[in-house]
Design a protein around this motif. Sequence first.
Motif, PDB file in Angstrom:
ATOM      1  N   ALA A 105       0.733  -1.193  -0.106  1.00  0.00           N
ATOM      2  CA  ALA A 105      -0.094   0.186   0.028  1.00  0.00           C
ATOM      3  C   ALA A 105       0.767   1.261  -0.012  1.00  0.00           C
ATOM      4  CB  ALA A 105      -1.105  -0.128   1.245  1.00  0.00           C
ATOM      5  N   PHE A 106       2.076   1.158   0.677  1.00  0.00           N
ATOM      6  CA  PHE A 106       2.952   2.259   0.718  1.00  0.00           C
ATOM      7  C   PHE A 106       3.532   2.577  -0.675  1.00  0.00           C
ATOM      8  CE2 PHE A 106       3.172   2.214   5.484  1.00  0.00           C
ATOM      9  CZ  PHE A 106       2.706   3.426   5.691  1.00  0.00           C
ATOM     10  N   ALA A 107       3.979   1.561  -1.384  1.00  0.00           N
ATOM     11  CA  ALA A 107       4.207   1.547  -2.476  1.00  0.00           C
ATOM     12  C   ALA A 107       3.392   2.023  -3.538  1.00  0.00           C
ATOM     13  CB  ALA A 107       5.115   0.220  -3.066  1.00  0.00           C
ATOM     14  N   PHE A 108       2.233   1.751  -3.594  1.00  0.00           N
ATOM     15  CA  PHE A 108       1.095   2.020  -4.401  1.00  0.00           C
ATOM     16  C   PHE A 108       0.864   3.434  -4.185  1.00  0.00           C
ATOM     17  CE2 PHE A 108      -3.429   3.037  -4.675  1.00  0.00           C
ATOM     18  CZ  PHE A 108      -3.486   2.986  -6.133  1.00  0.00           C
ATOM     19  N   ALA A 109       0.787   3.691  -3.147  1.00  0.00           N
ATOM     20  CA  ALA A 109       0.594   5.537  -2.704  1.00  0.00           C
ATOM     21  C   ALA A 109       1.375   6.373  -3.135  1.00  0.00           C
ATOM     22  CB  ALA A 109       0.470   5.761  -1.230  1.00  0.00           C
ATOM     23  N   ALA A 110       3.112   5.891  -3.113  1.00  0.00           N
ATOM     24  CA  ALA A 110       3.839   6.701  -3.936  1.00  0.00           C
ATOM     25  C   ALA A 110       3.574   6.824  -5.331  1.00  0.00           C
ATOM     26  CB  ALA A 110       5.150   6.394  -3.259  1.00  0.00           C
ATOM     27  N   ALA A 111       3.474   5.608  -6.061  1.00  0.00           N
ATOM     28  CA  ALA A 111       3.174   5.570  -7.343  1.00  0.00           C
ATOM     29  C   ALA A 111       2.126   6.066  -7.993  1.00  0.00           C
ATOM     30  CB  ALA A 111       3.218   3.902  -7.994  1.00  0.00           C
ATOM     31  N   PHE A 112       1.039   6.265  -7.175  1.00  0.00           N
ATOM     32  CA  PHE A 112      -0.255   6.822  -7.602  1.00  0.00           C
ATOM     33  C   PHE A 112       0.019   8.314  -7.302  1.00  0.00           C
ATOM     34  CE2 PHE A 112      -4.321   8.988  -6.609  1.00  0.00           C
ATOM     35  CZ  PHE A 112      -4.824   8.822  -7.384  1.00  0.00           C
ATOM     36  N   LEU A 113       0.659   8.725  -6.640  1.00  0.00           N
ATOM     37  CA  LEU A 113       0.882  10.235  -6.532  1.00  0.00           C
ATOM     38  C   LEU A 113       1.629  10.673  -7.481  1.00  0.00           C
ATOM     39  CD1 LEU A 113       1.822  10.707  -2.557  1.00  0.00           C
ATOM     40  CD2 LEU A 113      -0.154  11.723  -3.823  1.00  0.00           C
ATOM     41  N   ASN A 114       2.661   9.970  -8.245  1.00  0.00           N
ATOM     42  CA  ASN A 114       3.550  10.270  -9.208  1.00  0.00           C
ATOM     43  C   ASN A 114       2.674  10.393 -10.469  1.00  0.00           C
ATOM     44  OD1 ASN A 114       5.469  10.792 -10.944  1.00  0.00           O
ATOM     45  ND2 ASN A 114       6.899   9.204 -10.237  1.00  0.00           N
ATOM     46  N   ALA A 115       1.812   9.122 -10.641  1.00  0.00           N
ATOM     47  CA  ALA A 115       0.931   9.024 -11.688  1.00  0.00           C
ATOM     48  C   ALA A 115      -0.010   9.977 -11.854  1.00  0.00           C
ATOM     49  CB  ALA A 115       0.352   7.659 -11.905  1.00  0.00           C
ATOM     50  N   ALA A 116      -0.872  10.188 -10.870  1.00  0.00           N
ATOM     51  CA  ALA A 116      -1.758  11.216 -10.979  1.00  0.00           C
ATOM     52  C   ALA A 116      -1.634  12.641 -10.919  1.00  0.00           C
ATOM     53  CB  ALA A 116      -2.843  10.808  -9.861  1.00  0.00           C
ATOM     54  N   PHE A 117      -0.499  13.121  -9.951  1.00  0.00           N
ATOM     55  CA  PHE A 117      -0.133  14.359  -9.597  1.00  0.00           C
ATOM     56  C   PHE A 117       1.279  14.832  -9.968  1.00  0.00           C
ATOM     57  CE2 PHE A 117      -3.434  12.888  -6.457  1.00  0.00           C
ATOM     58  CZ  PHE A 117      -4.443  13.479  -7.050  1.00  0.00           C
ATOM     59  N   GLU A 118       1.883  13.815 -10.436  1.00  0.00           N
ATOM     60  CA  GLU A 118       3.568  14.237 -11.003  1.00  0.00           C
ATOM     61  C   GLU A 118       4.434  14.599  -9.863  1.00  0.00           C
ATOM     62  OE1 GLU A 118       5.656  16.121 -14.784  1.00  0.00           O
ATOM     63  OE2 GLU A 118       3.423  16.500 -14.486  1.00  0.00           O
ATOM     64  N   PHE A 119       3.817  13.969  -8.546  1.00  0.00           N
ATOM     65  CA  PHE A 119       4.422  14.043  -7.360  1.00  0.00           C
ATOM     66  C   PHE A 119       5.334  12.903  -7.094  1.00  0.00           C
ATOM     67  CE2 PHE A 119       5.106  14.056  -2.741  1.00  0.00           C
ATOM     68  CZ  PHE A 119       5.716  15.558  -2.670  1.00  0.00           C
ATOM     69  N   CYS A 120       6.657  13.231  -7.091  1.00  0.00           N
ATOM     70  CA  CYS A 120       7.511  11.675  -6.970  1.00  0.00           C
ATOM     71  C   CYS A 120       8.107  11.982  -5.527  1.00  0.00           C
ATOM     72  CB  CYS A 120       8.537  11.582  -7.760  1.00  0.00           C
ATOM     73  SG  CYS A 120       9.842  10.535  -7.376  1.00  0.00           S
ATOM     74  N   LEU A 121       7.501  11.076  -4.614  1.00  0.00           N
ATOM     75  CA  LEU A 121       7.761  10.891  -3.270  1.00  0.00           C
ATOM     76  C   LEU A 121       9.259  10.648  -2.964  1.00  0.00           C
ATOM     77  CD1 LEU A 121       6.397  11.602  -0.560  1.00  0.00           C
ATOM     78  CD2 LEU A 121       5.682   9.191  -0.526  1.00  0.00           C
ATOM     79  N   GLY A 122       9.594   9.621  -3.673  1.00  0.00           N
ATOM     80  CA  GLY A 122      11.151   9.128  -3.505  1.00  0.00           C
ATOM     81  C   GLY A 122      11.898  10.006  -4.161  1.00  0.00           C
ATOM     82  N   CYS A 123      11.607  10.999  -5.247  1.00  0.00           N
ATOM     83  CA  CYS A 123      12.516  12.118  -5.448  1.00  0.00           C
ATOM     84  C   CYS A 123      12.348  13.231  -4.792  1.00  0.00           C
ATOM     85  CB  CYS A 123      11.672  12.729  -6.878  1.00  0.00           C
ATOM     86  SG  CYS A 123      11.718  11.510  -8.220  1.00  0.00           S
ATOM     87  N   HIS A 124      11.443  13.542  -4.060  1.00  0.00           N
ATOM     88  CA  HIS A 124      11.597  14.514  -2.893  1.00  0.00           C
ATOM     89  C   HIS A 124      12.303  13.935  -1.666  1.00  0.00           C
ATOM     90  CE1 HIS A 124       9.269  17.838  -4.817  1.00  0.00           C
ATOM     91  NE2 HIS A 124       8.465  16.778  -5.208  1.00  0.00           N
ATOM     92  N   LEU A 125      12.269  12.764  -1.227  1.00  0.00           N
ATOM     93  CA  LEU A 125      13.134  12.228  -0.223  1.00  0.00           C
ATOM     94  C   LEU A 125      14.556  12.242  -0.775  1.00  0.00           C
ATOM     95  CD1 LEU A 125      13.229  10.666   2.477  1.00  0.00           C
ATOM     96  CD2 LEU A 125      12.878   8.505   1.109  1.00  0.00           C
TER      97      LEU A 125
END
Length: 139
Positions: A105-125
């Motif tokens: 679920a955590f991996a899905f949430a990060a992928a969804f943020l990138n796919a839907a909003f172009e917000f890469c959580l791992g990139c920001h980290l």
Amino acid sequence: MVDPRGLRFAATITAVVLSVALVTGNPWVLLAQLVVFAVGAVGGVRRAPYALVFRRLIRPRLGPPATTEDPAPPRFAQAVGAVFAAVGVVGFLTGLDVLGYVATAFAFAAAFLNAAFEFCLGCHLYLFIRTTTARGARA
């Protein structure tokens, strides 16, 4: 430098694969995504399977990208995704299904943020870590 549209395409496919893993609880689907993450983390995002599909089938139909991005942050994000997928696979295969679902679920949430909003959580980290370690080196 990489085309950000390819990164978003990859995040969309990743979100779909991870949603299938979440709905089915299938460790083999998650293991397949772990391999994709690992290829992107070790070989670079340009060599990741979804990037190859984008480059061969989709990008030729599009114009050139308006901007390009440094591949280091998305490569780090792939490594983070691989860690979460690995934890999920271990959870599912050892009977700790809650661990498998939470990690997936955590991996899905990060992928969804990138796919839907172009917000890469791992990139920001990645950028946060770089910024804080650079500051610490100057102090």
